[in-house]
Every structure is written in C-alpha cells, then in structure tokens.
Motif scaffolding. Structure first.
Motif, PDB file in Angstrom:
ATOM      1  N   UNK A  99      27.744  20.246 -12.677  1.00 27.19           N
ATOM      2  CA  UNK A  99      26.604  20.485 -11.781  1.00 27.19           C
ATOM      3  C   UNK A  99      25.743  21.576 -12.401  1.00 27.19           C
ATOM      4  N   UNK A 100      24.482  21.240 -12.637  1.00 28.29           N
ATOM      5  CA  UNK A 100      23.521  22.210 -13.173  1.00 28.29           C
ATOM      6  C   UNK A 100      23.221  23.248 -12.090  1.00 28.29           C
ATOM      7  N   UNK A 101      23.590  24.523 -12.282  1.00 28.01           N
ATOM      8  CA  UNK A 101      23.431  25.491 -11.188  1.00 28.01           C
ATOM      9  C   UNK A 101      21.973  25.829 -10.893  1.00 28.01           C
ATOM     10  N   UNK A 102      21.087  25.650 -11.878  1.00 19.17           N
ATOM     11  CA  UNK A 102      19.673  25.994 -11.633  1.00 19.17           C
ATOM     12  C   UNK A 102      18.792  24.824 -12.051  1.00 19.17           C
ATOM     13  N   UNK A 103      18.873  23.733 -11.286  1.00 17.67           N
ATOM     14  CA  UNK A 103      18.179  22.507 -11.691  1.00 17.67           C
ATOM     15  C   UNK A 103      16.673  22.592 -11.483  1.00 17.67           C
ATOM     16  N   UNK A 104      15.983  21.772 -12.245  1.00 23.04           N
ATOM     17  CA  UNK A 104      14.544  21.580 -12.046  1.00 23.04           C
ATOM     18  C   UNK A 104      14.375  20.287 -11.238  1.00 23.04           C
ATOM     19  N   UNK A 105      14.552  20.390  -9.923  1.00 26.70           N
ATOM     20  CA  UNK A 105      14.462  19.235  -9.019  1.00 26.70           C
ATOM     21  C   UNK A 105      13.006  18.796  -8.958  1.00 26.70           C
ATOM     22  N   UNK A 106      12.706  17.544  -9.369  1.00 28.56           N
ATOM     23  CA  UNK A 106      11.279  17.195  -9.448  1.00 28.56           C
ATOM     24  C   UNK A 106      11.008  15.719  -9.167  1.00 28.56           C
ATOM     25  N   UNK A 107       9.799  15.473  -8.660  1.00 34.99           N
ATOM     26  CA  UNK A 107       9.345  14.116  -8.351  1.00 34.99           C
ATOM     27  C   UNK A 107       8.939  13.433  -9.657  1.00 34.99           C
ATOM     28  N   UNK A 108       9.498  12.233  -9.914  1.00 29.69           N
ATOM     29  CA  UNK A 108       9.167  11.525 -11.154  1.00 29.69           C
ATOM     30  C   UNK A 108       8.333  10.272 -10.912  1.00 29.69           C
ATOM     31  N   UNK A 109       8.237   9.828  -9.669  1.00 29.75           N
ATOM     32  CA  UNK A 109       7.531   8.585  -9.346  1.00 29.75           C
ATOM     33  C   UNK A 109       7.143   8.710  -7.883  1.00 29.75           C
ATOM     34  N   UNK A 110       5.952   8.273  -7.518  1.00 31.84           N
ATOM     35  CA  UNK A 110       5.527   8.547  -6.143  1.00 31.84           C
ATOM     36  C   UNK A 110       4.497   7.528  -5.660  1.00 31.84           C
ATOM     37  N   UNK A 111       4.600   7.126  -4.404  1.00 33.52           N
ATOM     38  CA  UNK A 111       3.545   6.381  -3.700  1.00 33.52           C
ATOM     39  C   UNK A 111       3.363   7.097  -2.356  1.00 33.52           C
ATOM     40  N   UNK A 112       2.415   6.650  -1.512  1.00 41.07           N
ATOM     41  CA  UNK A 112       2.235   7.380  -0.245  1.00 41.07           C
ATOM     42  C   UNK A 112       3.524   7.481   0.586  1.00 41.07           C
ATOM     43  N   UNK A 113       4.338   6.417   0.572  1.00 46.87           N
ATOM     44  CA  UNK A 113       5.520   6.418   1.437  1.00 46.87           C
ATOM     45  C   UNK A 113       6.843   6.518   0.691  1.00 46.87           C
ATOM     46  N   UNK A 172      15.127  -8.480  20.149  1.00 43.51           N
ATOM     47  CA  UNK A 172      14.130  -7.641  19.482  1.00 43.51           C
ATOM     48  C   UNK A 172      14.585  -7.552  18.028  1.00 43.51           C
ATOM     49  N   UNK A 173      13.649  -7.290  17.143  1.00 47.12           N
ATOM     50  CA  UNK A 173      13.985  -7.294  15.720  1.00 47.12           C
ATOM     51  C   UNK A 173      13.345  -6.105  15.025  1.00 47.12           C
ATOM     52  N   UNK A 174      13.848  -5.859  13.826  1.00 47.01           N
ATOM     53  CA  UNK A 174      13.333  -4.780  12.987  1.00 47.01           C
ATOM     54  C   UNK A 174      13.291  -5.311  11.562  1.00 47.01           C
ATOM     55  N   UNK A 175      12.183  -5.081  10.874  1.00 45.78           N
ATOM     56  CA  UNK A 175      11.984  -5.603   9.516  1.00 45.78           C
ATOM     57  C   UNK A 175      11.535  -4.473   8.605  1.00 45.78           C
ATOM     58  N   UNK A 176      11.968  -4.527   7.361  1.00 47.31           N
ATOM     59  CA  UNK A 176      11.533  -3.499   6.409  1.00 47.31           C
ATOM     60  C   UNK A 176      11.382  -4.113   5.020  1.00 47.31           C
ATOM     61  N   UNK A 177      10.323  -3.726   4.340  1.00 49.94           N
ATOM     62  CA  UNK A 177      10.123  -4.145   2.943  1.00 49.94           C
ATOM     63  C   UNK A 177       9.962  -2.904   2.082  1.00 49.94           C
ATOM     64  N   UNK A 178      10.614  -2.909   0.932  1.00 51.60           N
ATOM     65  CA  UNK A 178      10.583  -1.769   0.009  1.00 51.60           C
ATOM     66  C   UNK A 178      10.129  -2.286  -1.353  1.00 51.60           C
ATOM     67  N   UNK A 179       8.996  -1.795  -1.814  1.00 44.54           N
ATOM     68  CA  UNK A 179       8.469  -2.236  -3.119  1.00 44.54           C
ATOM     69  C   UNK A 179       9.295  -1.586  -4.224  1.00 44.54           C
ATOM     70  N   UNK A 180       9.983  -2.391  -5.009  1.00 44.25           N
ATOM     71  CA  UNK A 180      10.843  -1.833  -6.054  1.00 44.25           C
ATOM     72  C   UNK A 180      10.036  -0.958  -7.009  1.00 44.25           C
ATOM     73  N   UNK A 181       8.826  -1.424  -7.390  1.00 45.80           N
ATOM     74  CA  UNK A 181       8.088  -0.654  -8.400  1.00 45.80           C
ATOM     75  C   UNK A 181       7.437   0.604  -7.830  1.00 45.80           C
ATOM     76  N   UNK A 183       0.813  -1.216   0.000  1.00 40.45           N
ATOM     77  CA  UNK A 183       0.000   0.000   0.000  1.00 40.45           C
ATOM     78  C   UNK A 183       0.850   1.271   0.000  1.00 40.45           C
ATOM     79  N   UNK A 184       1.913   1.276   0.794  1.00 35.05           N
ATOM     80  CA  UNK A 184       2.622   2.530   1.061  1.00 35.05           C
ATOM     81  C   UNK A 184       3.972   2.614   0.350  1.00 35.05           C
ATOM     82  N   UNK A 185       4.398   1.529  -0.305  1.00 35.08           N
ATOM     83  CA  UNK A 185       5.682   1.541  -1.004  1.00 35.08           C
ATOM     84  C   UNK A 185       6.823   1.063  -0.129  1.00 35.08           C
ATOM     85  N   UNK A 186       6.765   1.397   1.148  1.00 28.28           N
ATOM     86  CA  UNK A 186       7.788   0.957   2.107  1.00 28.28           C
ATOM     87  C   UNK A 186       7.103   0.771   3.449  1.00 28.28           C
ATOM     88  N   UNK A 187       7.547  -0.212   4.217  1.00 22.60           N
ATOM     89  CA  UNK A 187       6.960  -0.414   5.540  1.00 22.60           C
ATOM     90  C   UNK A 187       7.983  -1.035   6.477  1.00 22.60           C
TER      91      UNK A 187
END
Lengths: 364, 364
Positions: free
Chosen positions: B75-89, A282-291, A117-121
């Motif tokens: 190094x591009x001095x005035x880059x267009x830093x932008x999100x290209x892919x996104x999920x909630x997390x 104690x443990x810590x787990x993380x999953x990261x959805x590549x896509x 759901x969240x891409x990473x957890x």
C-alpha cells in the motif's frame, strides 16, 4: 434434477420465432394493444423462449399475466407512457398501468439515450405491470457498448423475509448484462428468492417434486410435492436460512423494492396485505457507457479474457464444465434459432382457445 | 450460534471511539501516511467497530491488512489519488496503490458531487487496496438525501464459482444504503459468498466450529472445524449449491468484478493464479439523488413506512422479531457509543507491539 426436468416438455409443438412472434402479437393486439406495441411486447416474450427461459416465455406468461391482464383492464392496453420527472442522468416514467413489456423497452431506451450524454443514467418506472424476463432489458444496452442493469418489484407477495412468517415482497429480480467481443456476453438475471416464482408454479403444473428450500407452507415447513399439497404460502429469499445468508437475499429484495417502487413513489407489495395481487409492478433501469471509463474495445477484450479463463477452470466433482451467467442462454438461443421453440400441449390449447375468443387466425 | 459467538470476546479491553481513532490514526501516520489521510482511514475502520462489524474493524484489520500493507510497500502510504477519465456522471480514479480507505472516501465524495448535477453518478477505482467495510461508503450518501451503492473486488481468491474446483474471485462485497426519516436507514453490506472471509478467518482464530457451506477443502468437502484442519481452500458463493442458487452468488461476484475491475481496466483476481494475493483491490461507487426522481421528504416518509411495516410483521418460529439490514448495526452503534468498543487481548497485544515498533505512544 428438477432444474432440467422443468424444461422437458412431452410432445411439444415446435414453432419458429418469427411466426410465433407474429401470432402472439396478433393476440395482444386483438386484446386491445396498439399494433406496434403489441409486436414489441411479443418480441420480448418470444426472446425469453429463444434463450431457454421457458418460465418467462409465451407458454406460461400469456395465460398467467398478459391476456387476462389486458382483458380485465388491470393492464391498460393503450397507455400514455410518459416522463414525469427528469434530470440529465435520470427520469421517472409513469407507465400509466400499461403492459410492462412496453414500458420496459421505452424506459431502457431512455436510459441508453441519457447515458450517451452523462456516462450513466437511470430510469425508474412506477405504475406498471409484469415486464417479462428482466435480462431482456439489461441486454438492450449491449449493442451500444453499454452495461445494462434492471430490477423489478411488486406483484404478489412471494418472498418470506428472514425472520418473518408470511410472504412480503415479490420475487424482485435483478439483471445485469455486460458486453464481450467474441464470447457470449455476461448476463445475470436472477430472482432474489432461492428460485423464481415460475419454477415453483411450473413444478405444480407438471406435478414435479422440488427440493427443500424452494417453497414454504403457512406452517413454515418446506413444500416439496407441489402436486399433492396446497400452493406454496411463500418462498425463502436467496440464502434460504440465516446461517447461509437469507438476510442477504432479503436485503437484495428490499434494495429492489427501494429502487423500483419507493424511489419513484409506488407502495411496495408488503404494504398492501389486503390486496392478494400485491402492488403494481415497478421497474428500475440503468445504462452505463463503457467508454465513459475507458475505451470499449479494451473493455470487451478483457471481458473475453475473463469469461474464457473462467470457462477453462478445472471443474468440481459432478460438473463437466464451468459456465458463466449468459452462456447457457446463448447456447439455447443458437439451438432454438436452428430448431425452433418447443411449446407444451396446454399452451397450444390455450392459444387456440384465445385465438377463437379474440377472433384471431390460429397460424402456428 | 456461531454468528453470535464470533462477536463474543473474552476479557475485552473497552475503549471509546475517539481515543481509539486517535491512536489508530497515529499508528497509520507513523507507518508513512499523511496526517489527515491517516485520521480519515482510522475513522472508517473505527466506524466498523462502532456498528458491530468486528470482522472489519481495527481489531483484525490493522494486523491483517493495513499496517503490514503500508510497511511492506504493497500500500502506497502517500498516493497521488487522481481522476484519469471523466464524463459529467462518471469518473475513473486511479488510487495509485494507496490505501483503499482513503481512495474510497475520495471516490464516493466525487460520486456525490457529480450526482448533484446529473442525478446519478458512478466512480470506478482501479489500482487500490482493501477499503474496509463497504457499507461505510454507501452510508456517506445518506446525509445528502442520496442512495449510496458500492462494490469491491480483488484480493485473494476466495469464492469458488459454481461448477469450479478452485477459488477464483475475492469475496466481492456489495453495499447499498437508502435514507429514511425516523427509522434507522436501510443498509445492506454483504459479501457475495455465503459468509464473509472475515467470519471464517475469525472462526479459525477462536477455534469455533462453523456450519456446513461456509468453507470448502481442496477436495470439495466442507470444512467445519477450522481449528483442527488446514485453512479453507475456498468459500462457496451465496446460494451454496446449484439447486439453491450458487449460480446467483457466482453471478453477483462476477458483476462486482466487472464493475470494479474490468470497467476501469484492472485484471481480476481469477486471471492471476500465480499471485497468491490475487489482484489489487478495485472499487465501484454510485450516488443517486433521491429528488431527481421525486421529493426527498416523501421518499423518506415512505421508507419509514416500509421499514416499520416489515419490523411489525409476524415472526417465524425461532425469531422474536423481524429485522431489516441496517437495523442491527444502528442498535450496535447506540450501544457502543454509550459503552465503548470491546477489543480482544490479541488485538491489544498487537497494538502495543506496533506502537513500540513505530515509536508511537500507547494511549488506550
């Protein structure tokens, strides 16, 4: 070379994975576990044997951790493993003093489900016990085209932090696995000490001399002949000395304590000096959805490309090939699926004794 | 002890942080950057000076990376830093070949904002350039009661993977910061080599002998006298030798390459042998909301308790106290806020030269 010699077993009994899993599961069930959870736990342990991590397989760990733990009540054989705190991408899971092998699978599966759901957890697990080889849980993410990550802290104090005299943290392992396509996946599974506790313990069992830097006596001097000396007082962190990065190994161990223990609210082993066993695990787990970042097929093709390129690098003197973490384990797996898992005489003797004690048929 | 001697500067010019940030920002703006971004970038660099990480401060890095990078167009001095892919997390942020110091702040802020909703969030940044000291971005999480984590890969090939002859990865640093209440926070910021590239480079500048294990020649032999020998061919991974964990340092470096470069789709430096500068830099950022796991006040009280307990451990021979990662930096910060930042003669000479070249008033 001691790293190889520790894996050499004289007169082994060779057993296939399936009957071994069946037998070990029966022992754990007879020690009080639920049937399905005992099979899960046995699967995790035998997996370590299959990939050649003998230090974390059934041969040493049933005797060192699990059967005594279950039979003494230190490990709750029928825990109520439950979520105590939750957000979309995180959870705290109370292991109810259960066996880490069961809590680990539960928590990593939860991280995988949440990451859909969240891409990473991330899931933190207090109140647990030893969970075997960390790499198993990291690899659970691979069939889902996810990157898996896990750490574990607690237990007996082993790492002597840089500048300190006495051991203070567990060996606090870190593992990460990333999927590839045709190449064996990248899997790192490392204690944050110079070597794992198991390597030093097995060296003692077999009377094998170990290199300087693996273990220290109470005086601070290196222990190299564990057969003829007291047990090691502690082990140096990865890096070994200040000049060579012991502050880094110390910091990686603390990072593990923070994410595994302090984040979900469990005292770290260093705070329990009067308890020779240290804190609970104690443990810590993380999953990261590549896509969540880009198409998984492209990622896996680039993983193949990277892993192949590294394997094909020119070698340094004394090496006949360059290997990456996960590759020796993939080769051992193929070998042991084909030829079986070698078990030492003392392990077989222990299995027979416990089978008799617990009323289980000895079937190996 | 070379680790100390590298910080000793003869006849330093001592400057307060504020005018130094102002001046460095003006140089970067004159080199083409937007005003607000040049101030942000200068703040990150001067922060490294303030906490005593001279290898990553203005003294070496304006000359080594940033002004030549901006002026050559790498190094591009005035880059267009932008999100290209996104999920909630998660997010992938294209740095548009901009300066890593700007992309880094942008991406870590994004991870922090996302973690408010999901409990944990990660942002990967391809197509960037050098981002200075990793620890800065990890520490950005602290005022939000979050744990911060970052890694950076790419650039010139420096790490010689275990078993290989030639350098193949960047020094691929990993940093993590966790908040405490009264004690200085835990902050680890470590190259996955035995020592950072900067330490070896500065040793060469000052003609200081270095320990075995820090740098290797093409023959595979250690370089210890960088002043009278060719530049190091490469540096061993943390662990240095197989027996002491070089496979762990190699694996940590690869883990960094995977999360920073392969995850968002950038070729790793090892795949670009014909490019002496290696790959572009890429980064990975993560923020973890402490109160997603349990109340933040309790967490921070337990952090204090852990950090104090470790500081109070009995010391090993040769140490007068036990320190944890983040503590020396917190002490340096207090000292340099009070007394100013020492800059070497060659840095001042370079600043004067660049001020003249870029038409900026020299104000230090």
């Amino acid at each position: 070379m001691v790293l190889k010699r520790l894996k050499e077993i004289e007169n082994p009994t060779v057993v296939a994975a399936e009957p071994l899993t069946e037998f070990v599961g029966s022992l754990m069930q007879a020690a009080g576990m639920r049937e399905n959870e005992s099979r899960e736990a046995a699967t995790v342990l035998v997996d370590a044997d299959l990939i050649g991590i003998d230090t974390h397989g059934v041969g040493y760990n049933l005797e060192l951790h699990y059967l005594p733990g279950l039979m003494s009540g230190f490990m709750n054989p029928q825990p109520d493993t439950r979520i105590t705190h939750e957000t979309p991408g995180t959870a705290t899971v109370d292991a109810d003093k259960g066996i880490g092998l069961v809590a680990g699978r539960f928590a990593m599966n939860l991280a995988i489900e949440k990451a859909r759901q969240t891409g990473i957890a991330s899931v933190a697990v207090p109140n647990s016990s030893h969970y075997g080889a960390a790499g198993y849980y990291a690899r659970m993410a691979l069939p889902h085209d996810m990157i898996g990550l896990t750490m574990s802290s607690g237990g007996a104090r082993v790492i002597v932090p840089m500048g300190a005299r006495d051991p203070w943290m567990g060996t606090n392992p870190i593992a990460m696995a990333a999927p590839a396509n045709e190449e064996p996946p990248f899997v790192i599974d490392m204690a944050t000490t110079v070597v794992s506790f198991g390597k030093v313990a097995i060296a003692r069992t077999f009377g094998v001399e170990i290199p300087e830097g693996w273990a220290v006596a109470e005086s601070g001097e290196y222990v190299t002949d564990p057969a003829n000396s007291p047990p090691a007082h502690g082990q140096p962190p990865l890096g070994e000395t200040h000049e060579h990065g012991a502050h880094k190994g110390t910091g990686l161990g603390m990072m593990t304590d923070i994410l595994c223990a302090i984040l979900p609210g469990e005292p770290v082993s260093g705070l329990l000096p009067d308890n020779p066993k240290g804190g609970r695990f104690c443990h810590y787990f993380q999953a990261i959805r590549v896509d969540a970042f880009r198409p998984a097929d492209e990622f896996k093709a680039n993983m193949d490309e990277m892993l192949r390129a590294l394997k094909n690098e020119p070698t340094a003197d004394g090496y006949d090939r360059v290997m990456y973490p996960g590759q020796p384990e993939a080769e051992a797996y193929q070998d042991r699926v084909d030829s079986g898992i070698p078990l030492a005489e003392h392990s077989i003797a222990y299995f027979k004794q416990m089978a008799a004690e617990l009323g289980v048929d000895y079937t190996l």
